[in-house]
Design a protein around this motif. Structure first.
Motif, short mmCIF file in Angstrom:
data_model
loop_
_atom_site.label_atom_id
_atom_site.label_comp_id
_atom_site.label_asym_id
_atom_site.label_seq_id
_atom_site.Cartn_x
_atom_site.Cartn_y
_atom_site.Cartn_z
N GLU A 30 -6.85 -0.54 0.55
CA GLU A 30 -6.73 -1.35 1.77
C GLU A 30 -7.72 -2.51 1.72
OE1 GLU A 30 -7.39 1.54 4.90
OE2 GLU A 30 -5.25 1.91 5.13
N ARG A 34 -6.70 5.36 -0.79
CA ARG A 34 -5.97 4.50 0.14
C ARG A 34 -6.93 3.50 0.78
NH1 ARG A 34 -1.53 3.99 3.37
NH2 ARG A 34 -0.49 5.82 2.53
N ALA A 46 -6.63 -6.42 1.43
CA ALA A 46 -7.01 -7.32 2.53
C ALA A 46 -7.24 -8.74 2.01
CB ALA A 46 -8.28 -6.80 3.22
N LEU A 68 0.82 -1.21 0.00
CA LEU A 68 0.00 0.00 0.00
C LEU A 68 0.86 1.26 0.00
CD1 LEU A 68 -2.86 1.14 0.01
CD2 LEU A 68 -2.81 1.04 2.52
#
Length: 152
Positions: free
Chosen positions: A65, A61, A69, A31
């Motif tokens: 994320e 962002r 995941a 990330l």
């Protein structure tokens, strides 16, 4: 966060460098590295295949994320078409995404995504301002190219 990758962002001397860093970050689910390629412009935006337009660095962002995941994305840019001026570059990319097959077969399958990546030249080098990805099909491997018109 992987702070060690942050200085690499300053080395993005071409749109191709920025694009390579973007796809490597996707492949590694990194990330920090992925966010380092984005411009700090307020109106940066991202559209994931079949998703809404996401505007602003914080929202982008958060969206990645969620994507990361589920793990890294085995995405490979192919058939890049480029239009570039001194300050702007637009890349149309056919993305080949390798996904693990369902069931006991354990095989891999390819999915296709058509993406447009837009880059601006900034004081910190070339930065992404738009990533717009749409679901594609195997037929998108074929391109329809209009032949130049001949004037008589």
């Amino acid at each position: 966060m992987h702070r060690a990758n942050a200085p690499a962002a300053a080395l993005l001397s071409s749109p191709e460098d920025t694009e390579a860093q973007f796809y490597e970050a996707l492949q590694q689910a990194d990330l920090s590295r992925l966010m380092a390629v984005w411009s700090d412009e307020e109106e940066v935006s991202c559209v994931h295949p079949g998703g809404p337009r996401v505007v602003g660095l914080g929202a982008i962002r958060a969206a990645f994320e969620v994507v990361f995941a589920q793990g890294a994305i085995s995405v490979h840019p192919e058939r890049v078409r480029r239009v570039q001026t001194s300050e702007t570059a637009i890349h149309q990319v056919l993305e080949r995404v390798v996904v693990e097959g369902n069931g006991g077969s354990g095989g891999q399958q390819c999915a296709w995504v058509i993406a447009t990546n837009v880059y601006l030249k900034t004081a910190m080098g070339w930065r992404m301002v738009v990533h717009h990805a749409s679901p594609g099909t195997a037929h998108d491997i074929q391109e329809v190219i209009e032949e130049p018109a001949t004037l008589h």
